[in-house]
Design a protein around this motif. Structure first.
Motif, PDB file in Angstrom:
ATOM      1  N   LYS A   1      14.659   0.472  15.114  1.00 31.87           N
ATOM      2  CA  LYS A   1      14.956   0.335  16.421  1.00 31.87           C
ATOM      3  C   LYS A   1      14.758   1.637  17.051  1.00 31.87           C
ATOM      4  N   ILE A   2      14.716   1.755  18.302  1.00 29.44           N
ATOM      5  CA  ILE A   2      14.761   2.724  19.188  1.00 29.44           C
ATOM      6  C   ILE A   2      15.871   2.567  20.201  1.00 29.44           C
ATOM      7  N   ASN A   3      16.878   3.510  20.269  1.00 32.56           N
ATOM      8  CA  ASN A   3      18.215   3.310  20.947  1.00 32.56           C
ATOM      9  C   ASN A   3      18.944   1.928  20.949  1.00 32.56           C
ATOM     10  N   GLY A   4      18.594   1.501  19.688  1.00 29.51           N
ATOM     11  CA  GLY A   4      19.346   0.498  19.192  1.00 29.51           C
ATOM     12  C   GLY A   4      18.553  -1.065  19.829  1.00 29.51           C
ATOM     13  N   LYS A   5      17.299  -0.891  20.160  1.00 29.50           N
ATOM     14  CA  LYS A   5      16.508  -1.939  20.527  1.00 29.50           C
ATOM     15  C   LYS A   5      15.458  -2.168  19.425  1.00 29.50           C
ATOM     16  N   THR A   6      15.539  -3.463  18.857  1.00 31.99           N
ATOM     17  CA  THR A   6      14.343  -3.691  17.675  1.00 31.99           C
ATOM     18  C   THR A   6      13.000  -3.318  18.389  1.00 31.99           C
ATOM     19  N   VAL A   7      12.216  -2.828  17.268  1.00 28.83           N
ATOM     20  CA  VAL A   7      10.765  -2.524  17.224  1.00 28.83           C
ATOM     21  C   VAL A   7      10.207  -3.254  16.293  1.00 28.83           C
ATOM     22  N   THR A   8       9.044  -3.993  16.281  1.00 27.01           N
ATOM     23  CA  THR A   8       8.362  -4.503  15.262  1.00 27.01           C
ATOM     24  C   THR A   8       6.830  -4.591  15.307  1.00 27.01           C
TER      25      THR A   8
ATOM     26  N   GLU B   1       0.780  -1.203  -0.042  1.00 27.03           N
ATOM     27  CA  GLU B   1      -0.024  -0.039  -0.174  1.00 27.03           C
ATOM     28  C   GLU B   1       1.005   1.238   0.105  1.00 27.03           C
ATOM     29  N   LEU B   2       1.974   1.141   0.912  1.00 18.88           N
ATOM     30  CA  LEU B   2       2.815   2.356   0.973  1.00 18.88           C
ATOM     31  C   LEU B   2       3.785   2.298  -0.245  1.00 18.88           C
ATOM     32  N   LYS B   3       3.853   1.405  -1.235  1.00 16.22           N
ATOM     33  CA  LYS B   3       4.760   1.156  -2.139  1.00 16.22           C
ATOM     34  C   LYS B   3       6.265   1.455  -1.599  1.00 16.22           C
ATOM     35  N   VAL B   4       6.465   0.647  -0.705  1.00 13.68           N
ATOM     36  CA  VAL B   4       7.925   0.423   0.045  1.00 13.68           C
ATOM     37  C   VAL B   4       8.233  -0.828   0.185  1.00 13.68           C
ATOM     38  N   PRO B   5       9.550  -1.120   0.029  1.00 11.26           N
ATOM     39  CA  PRO B   5      10.073  -2.628   0.384  1.00 11.26           C
ATOM     40  C   PRO B   5       9.633  -3.030   1.906  1.00 11.26           C
ATOM     41  N   PHE B   6       9.289  -4.343   1.964  1.00 11.32           N
ATOM     42  CA  PHE B   6       9.109  -4.743   3.039  1.00 11.32           C
ATOM     43  C   PHE B   6      10.035  -4.810   4.098  1.00 11.32           C
ATOM     44  N   THR B   7      10.040  -4.067   5.192  1.00  8.34           N
ATOM     45  CA  THR B   7      10.909  -4.268   6.208  1.00  8.34           C
ATOM     46  C   THR B   7      10.179  -4.295   7.632  1.00  8.34           C
ATOM     47  N   LYS B   8      10.668  -5.259   8.510  1.00 12.34           N
ATOM     48  CA  LYS B   8      10.247  -5.343   9.751  1.00 12.34           C
ATOM     49  C   LYS B   8      10.365  -4.176  10.525  1.00 12.34           C
ATOM     50  N   GLY B   9       9.164  -3.635  11.238  1.00 18.05           N
ATOM     51  CA  GLY B   9       9.258  -2.261  12.009  1.00 18.05           C
ATOM     52  C   GLY B   9       7.862  -1.538  11.999  1.00 18.05           C
ATOM     53  N   VAL B  10       7.891  -0.436  12.382  1.00 21.30           N
ATOM     54  CA  VAL B  10       6.725   0.213  12.311  1.00 21.30           C
ATOM     55  C   VAL B  10       6.759   1.347  11.192  1.00 21.30           C
TER      56      VAL B  10
ATOM     57  N   THR C   1      16.595  12.586  24.559  1.00 19.79           N
ATOM     58  CA  THR C   1      16.765  12.542  22.999  1.00 19.79           C
ATOM     59  C   THR C   1      17.028  11.118  22.861  1.00 19.79           C
ATOM     60  N   VAL C   2      15.995  10.501  22.064  1.00 21.42           N
ATOM     61  CA  VAL C   2      16.030   9.077  21.844  1.00 21.42           C
ATOM     62  C   VAL C   2      16.642   9.019  20.312  1.00 21.42           C
ATOM     63  N   ASN C   3      17.239   7.933  19.775  1.00 19.00           N
ATOM     64  CA  ASN C   3      17.879   7.647  18.639  1.00 19.00           C
ATOM     65  C   ASN C   3      16.756   6.445  17.983  1.00 19.00           C
ATOM     66  N   LEU C   4      16.143   7.125  16.801  1.00 17.99           N
ATOM     67  CA  LEU C   4      15.294   6.245  15.775  1.00 17.99           C
ATOM     68  C   LEU C   4      16.257   5.669  14.709  1.00 17.99           C
ATOM     69  N   THR C   5      16.151   4.511  14.596  1.00 15.21           N
ATOM     70  CA  THR C   5      16.673   4.005  13.340  1.00 15.21           C
ATOM     71  C   THR C   5      15.674   3.732  12.345  1.00 15.21           C
ATOM     72  N   ILE C   6      15.793   4.276  11.275  1.00 19.84           N
ATOM     73  CA  ILE C   6      14.661   4.315  10.276  1.00 19.84           C
ATOM     74  C   ILE C   6      15.245   3.986   8.948  1.00 19.84           C
ATOM     75  N   VAL C   7      14.254   3.158   8.102  1.00 13.57           N
ATOM     76  CA  VAL C   7      14.659   3.022   6.842  1.00 13.57           C
ATOM     77  C   VAL C   7      13.670   3.979   6.079  1.00 13.57           C
ATOM     78  N   ARG C   8      14.276   4.621   5.113  1.00 12.15           N
ATOM     79  CA  ARG C   8      13.807   5.791   3.949  1.00 12.15           C
ATOM     80  C   ARG C   8      14.253   5.438   2.780  1.00 12.15           C
ATOM     81  N   ASP C   9      13.480   5.244   1.716  1.00 15.48           N
ATOM     82  CA  ASP C   9      13.950   4.866   0.390  1.00 15.48           C
ATOM     83  C   ASP C   9      14.872   3.889   0.145  1.00 15.48           C
ATOM     84  N   GLY C  10      14.995   2.779   1.297  1.00 13.18           N
ATOM     85  CA  GLY C  10      15.818   1.724   0.906  1.00 13.18           C
ATOM     86  C   GLY C  10      17.050   1.735   1.937  1.00 13.18           C
ATOM     87  N   ASN C  11      17.291   3.065   2.478  1.00 14.47           N
ATOM     88  CA  ASN C  11      18.455   3.461   3.199  1.00 14.47           C
ATOM     89  C   ASN C  11      18.228   3.368   4.619  1.00 14.47           C
ATOM     90  N   THR C  12      19.264   3.124   5.295  1.00 15.16           N
ATOM     91  CA  THR C  12      19.017   2.920   6.771  1.00 15.16           C
ATOM     92  C   THR C  12      19.959   4.300   7.431  1.00 15.16           C
TER      93      THR C  12
END
Length: 228
Positions: free
Chosen positions: A180-187, A147-156, A204-215
Motif C-alpha cells: 500500500k501507499i498512503n493506505g491505497k492498495t498497490v498490486t 525466486e525471492l524465497k518469500v511467501p506470495f503476497t499481492k504487491g510490488v 512523506t508517503v507511508n509505504l505498507t510493506i511485508v518483510r519476513d512475513g510481518n507487515t
C-alpha cells in the motif's frame, strides 16, 4: 517537451476534473476528439482496465499507468478528453493498440490525476518535478515469490535499491513487498510509479510493506534524484 498554454480570454467554458482513482472497470466512458479530421466526435465504451503499462515510451524512467477503454479512438483523438457519464474529465486519450493504425478495440488514456500533477508543476516550476523513490521493482506473482524465497503476497517487490534514493534512506530493503501507499492498495509496478509520480518532492508517503512475513508501515520522505 511539455508546456502549458495560457489563453488570454474571458468566460471560456472549462471541463470539470474528475478523480481517476475512483474510475472502476466496467464503467461507461466517452472519448472526445477529432479523428480523421472529423470535428468533435464522441464515442462510447467501457473502462476495460486500469494501470496498463504498454511499453510505448522506450527511454527515460517512464510513467506508464494508462486507463484502458474500448471507446473507439483513432488518429486525431490524442489529447482529447476521456469523460465519465457525469461529464467529468478522467483521462487524456493518448494511444491505441492496433495492427493497422486504426482502432482495433484497445485505447489508452493518461489518468487525469497524473496529468493534473504535471500541469501544476509546469505552471509552478516550468518543468515536471518528479519524486525519486530509488527502487527497482517487480509485480509480485508466485514465480517471483519462489525466486525471492518469500511467501506470495499481492504487491510490488523491491528487487534493487539506489543507496541514495528516498526508499533506501528511509529503511526500505531488498525483498520488501510494498502492498500500500498512503493506505491505497498497490498490486503492480505501473500503479506504484503513478502514485509516486503524483506525489510532491518533500512529501512523506507511508509505504505498507511485508518483510519476513510481518507487515509494517514505513514513512518515506520523497526526494529528487541526487538531492539531499
Amino acid at each position: 517537451d511539455m508546456a502549458v498554454i495560457k489563453i488570454e480570454a474571458k468566460d471560456l467554458p472549462a471541463i470539470e476534473l474528475g478523480d481517476s482513482d475512483d474510475v472502476r472497470v466496467g464503467e461507461w466512458a466517452l472519448a472526445v476528439g477529432n479523428p480523421f479530421d472529423l470535428t468533435s466526435t464522441v464515442t462510447a465504451g467501457i473502462i476495460s482496465a486500469k494501470s496498463r503499462d504498454i511499453n510505448i515510451i522506450k527511454k527515460g524512467l517512464a510513467i506508464e499507468s494508462f486507463i484502458q477503454t474500448d471507446a473507439a479512438v483513432n488518429p486525431g483523438n490524442s489529447g482529447g478528453a476521456l469523460v465519465d457519464l457525469n461529464g467529468k474529465l478522467v483521462g487524456i486519450n493518448s494511444a491505441i493498440a492496433t495492427p493497422n493504425g486504426t482502432f482495433a478495440g484497445y485505447a489508452f488514456a493518461i489518468p487525469v490525476n497524473l496529468a493534473r500533477k504535471i500541469a501544476d508543476d509546469l505552471i509552478k516550476y516550468g518543468t515536471f518535478k518528479r519524486a525519486y523513490l530509488g527502487v527497482d521493482i517487480a509485480s509480485m506473482d508466485t514465480y517471483l515469490a519462489e525466486e525471492l524465497k518469500v511467501p506470495f503476497t499481492k504487491g510490488v517487490a523491491v528487487v534493487g535499491l539506489d543507496p541514495e534514493g528516498s526508499a533506501a534512506q528511509s529503511g526500505i530493503v531488498e525483498k520488501d513487498i510494498i502492498t500500500k501507499i498512503n493506505g491505497k492498495t498497490v498490486t503492480s509496478t505501473s500503479e506504484l510509479r503513478e502514485m509516486i509520480g503524483r506525489s510532491t518532492i518533500g512529501e512523506t508517503v507511508n509505504l505498507t510493506i511485508v518483510r519476513d512475513g510481518n507487515t509494517n508501515d514505513v514513512p518515506v520522505r520523497l526526494r529528487t534524484r541526487n538531492s539531499n
